[in-house]
Design a protein around this motif. Structure first.
Motif, mmCIF file in Angstrom:
data_model
loop_
_atom_site.group_PDB
_atom_site.id
_atom_site.type_symbol
_atom_site.label_atom_id
_atom_site.label_comp_id
_atom_site.label_asym_id
_atom_site.label_seq_id
_atom_site.Cartn_x
_atom_site.Cartn_y
_atom_site.Cartn_z
ATOM 1 N N PRO A 148 -4.957 22.678 -5.740
ATOM 2 C CA PRO A 148 -4.300 23.518 -6.717
ATOM 3 C C PRO A 148 -3.084 22.915 -7.265
ATOM 4 N N ALA A 149 -2.598 21.993 -6.656
ATOM 5 C CA ALA A 149 -1.505 21.164 -7.325
ATOM 6 C C ALA A 149 -1.823 20.608 -8.775
ATOM 7 N N MET A 150 -3.049 20.474 -8.863
ATOM 8 C CA MET A 150 -3.197 19.979 -10.220
ATOM 9 C C MET A 150 -3.175 21.165 -11.440
ATOM 10 N N GLY A 151 -3.373 22.480 -10.797
ATOM 11 C CA GLY A 151 -2.941 23.471 -11.977
ATOM 12 C C GLY A 151 -1.285 23.273 -12.182
ATOM 13 N N ASP A 152 -0.711 23.064 -11.118
ATOM 14 C CA ASP A 152 0.898 22.938 -11.138
ATOM 15 C C ASP A 152 1.250 21.827 -12.181
ATOM 16 N N ALA A 153 0.588 20.912 -11.901
ATOM 17 C CA ALA A 153 0.818 19.537 -12.802
ATOM 18 C C ALA A 153 0.596 20.029 -14.341
ATOM 19 N N ILE A 154 -0.344 20.841 -14.485
ATOM 20 C CA ILE A 154 -0.509 21.169 -15.991
ATOM 21 C C ILE A 154 0.407 22.052 -16.560
ATOM 22 N N ARG A 155 0.986 23.054 -15.586
ATOM 23 C CA ARG A 155 1.848 23.979 -15.901
ATOM 24 C C ARG A 155 3.224 23.041 -16.216
ATOM 25 N N GLY A 156 3.478 22.206 -15.469
ATOM 26 C CA GLY A 156 4.709 21.582 -15.305
ATOM 27 C C GLY A 156 4.816 20.652 -17.010
ATOM 28 N N LEU A 157 3.856 20.751 -17.531
ATOM 29 C CA LEU A 157 3.684 20.104 -19.076
ATOM 30 C C LEU A 157 4.245 21.238 -19.953
ATOM 31 N N ALA A 158 4.273 22.293 -19.586
ATOM 32 C CA ALA A 158 4.955 23.502 -20.363
ATOM 33 C C ALA A 158 4.051 23.660 -21.799
ATOM 34 N N GLY A 159 2.718 23.578 -21.766
ATOM 35 C CA GLY A 159 2.006 23.722 -22.876
ATOM 36 C C GLY A 159 2.054 22.544 -24.096
ATOM 37 N N LYS A 160 2.662 21.426 -23.669
ATOM 38 C CA LYS A 160 2.959 20.386 -24.694
ATOM 39 C C LYS A 160 1.779 19.315 -24.674
ATOM 40 N N ARG A 161 0.608 19.522 -24.141
ATOM 41 C CA ARG A 161 -0.463 18.610 -24.063
ATOM 42 C C ARG A 161 -1.564 19.460 -24.105
ATOM 43 N N THR A 162 -2.606 19.082 -25.027
ATOM 44 C CA THR A 162 -3.881 19.526 -25.188
ATOM 45 C C THR A 162 -4.883 18.749 -24.176
ATOM 46 N N ALA A 163 -4.559 17.516 -23.785
ATOM 47 C CA ALA A 163 -5.303 16.736 -23.191
ATOM 48 C C ALA A 163 -4.729 15.729 -22.025
ATOM 49 N N VAL A 164 -5.252 15.908 -21.016
ATOM 50 C CA VAL A 164 -4.707 14.881 -19.935
ATOM 51 C C VAL A 164 -5.762 14.197 -19.236
ATOM 52 N N VAL A 165 -5.520 13.062 -18.477
ATOM 53 C CA VAL A 165 -6.412 12.582 -17.635
ATOM 54 C C VAL A 165 -5.975 12.358 -16.104
ATOM 55 N N LEU A 166 -6.693 12.781 -15.249
ATOM 56 C CA LEU A 166 -6.240 12.718 -13.810
ATOM 57 C C LEU A 166 -6.757 11.414 -13.249
ATOM 58 N N ALA A 167 -5.604 10.725 -12.816
ATOM 59 C CA ALA A 167 -5.971 9.066 -12.222
ATOM 60 C C ALA A 167 -7.150 9.304 -11.151
ATOM 61 N N HIS A 168 -7.987 8.307 -11.238
ATOM 62 C CA HIS A 168 -9.158 8.058 -10.318
ATOM 63 C C HIS A 168 -9.896 9.278 -10.534
ATOM 64 N N HIS A 169 -9.773 10.341 -11.339
ATOM 65 C CA HIS A 169 -10.740 11.557 -11.590
ATOM 66 C C HIS A 169 -11.427 11.701 -12.732
#
Length: 216
Positions: free
Chosen positions: A141-162
């Motif tokens: 679930p910490a992945m969701g927290d990491a997205i929330r930490g961006l405060a809506g400023k990114r439409t795309a992310v890449v999870l390392a090794h994933h």
């Protein structure tokens, strides 16, 4: 055909297309799309993109609670975080394990704040800056927290090794942006070390302004 029935069909059609072109394999990857009443259609856990059944897609509420269909993907927190933080701009979220974007996430020279070098106009127009997030165990679930930490400023992310996660206004927009991310990552790897000519600051700013790109 109702709007929900069409969305179910479209999820399966686009998922199969990505699977058939090698953008994801086995039972990896997941897609969600928002219905008009706020519920989400989500691809089920352990199901292959090449053989999805519209009738068995998972249905969850905005908080991630399972309402109907097969059990949803364990990556639900990734999806709901985008709907929470980019509510007005997000109608669908796509997560894949696509080869080139994962490979780019592993290279030490990759800029974690902006993974993709400015090689093409469409890479900027469709993706903006792509954030590289650290490794998390799949389903954490910490992945969701990491997205929330961006405060809506990114439409795309890449999870390392994933793998990459992309949000879009519609299902088609999210899928097309995901494909752009994979192609841009491939281009970045192919040209790494060759001193490629990149878009300059004025050209980037022109695209950011004209297409209202997230670039802060």
């Amino acid at each position: 055909m109702s709007a929900e029935a069409k969305l179910r069909e479209d999820i399966c059609t686009l998922a199969a297309s990505m699977f058939n072109r090698g953008l994801t394999s086995g039972s990896s990857g997941n897609i969600s799309a928002r219905l008009e009443d706020g519920r989400l259609l989500v691809t089920p856990t352990g199901h292959c993109f090449g053989r999805l059944d519209p009738a068995t897609l998972s249905v969850i509420d905005a908080d991630g609670r399972h309402l109907d269909g097969d059990a949803p993907t364990k990556e639900v927190p990734l999806h709901t975080a985008f709907y929470e933080t980019r509510a007005a701009q997000t109608g669908a979220v796509v997560h894949l394990h696509s080869t080139h974007s994962v490979a780019l996430s592993l290279l030490p020279e990759t800029d974690p704040d902006n993974m993709l070098p400015p090689l093409t106009a469409y890479g900027i127009m469709r993706l903006g800056k792509v954030k590289l997030l650290p490794y998390y165990m799949p389903g954490d679930p910490a992945m969701g927290d990491a997205i929330r930490g961006l405060a809506g400023k990114r439409t795309a992310v890449v999870l390392a090794h994933h793998g990459p996660v992309v949000a879009g206004k519609s299902l088609e927009a999210a899928c097309y942006a995901m494909e752009e991310l994979e192609e841009a990552s491939k281009l970045a790897i192919l040209t790494r070390g060759l001193s490629p000519k990149m878009l300059n600051a004025a050209e980037i700013n022109g695209l950011v302004t004209k297409f209202n790109v997230d670039w802060d």
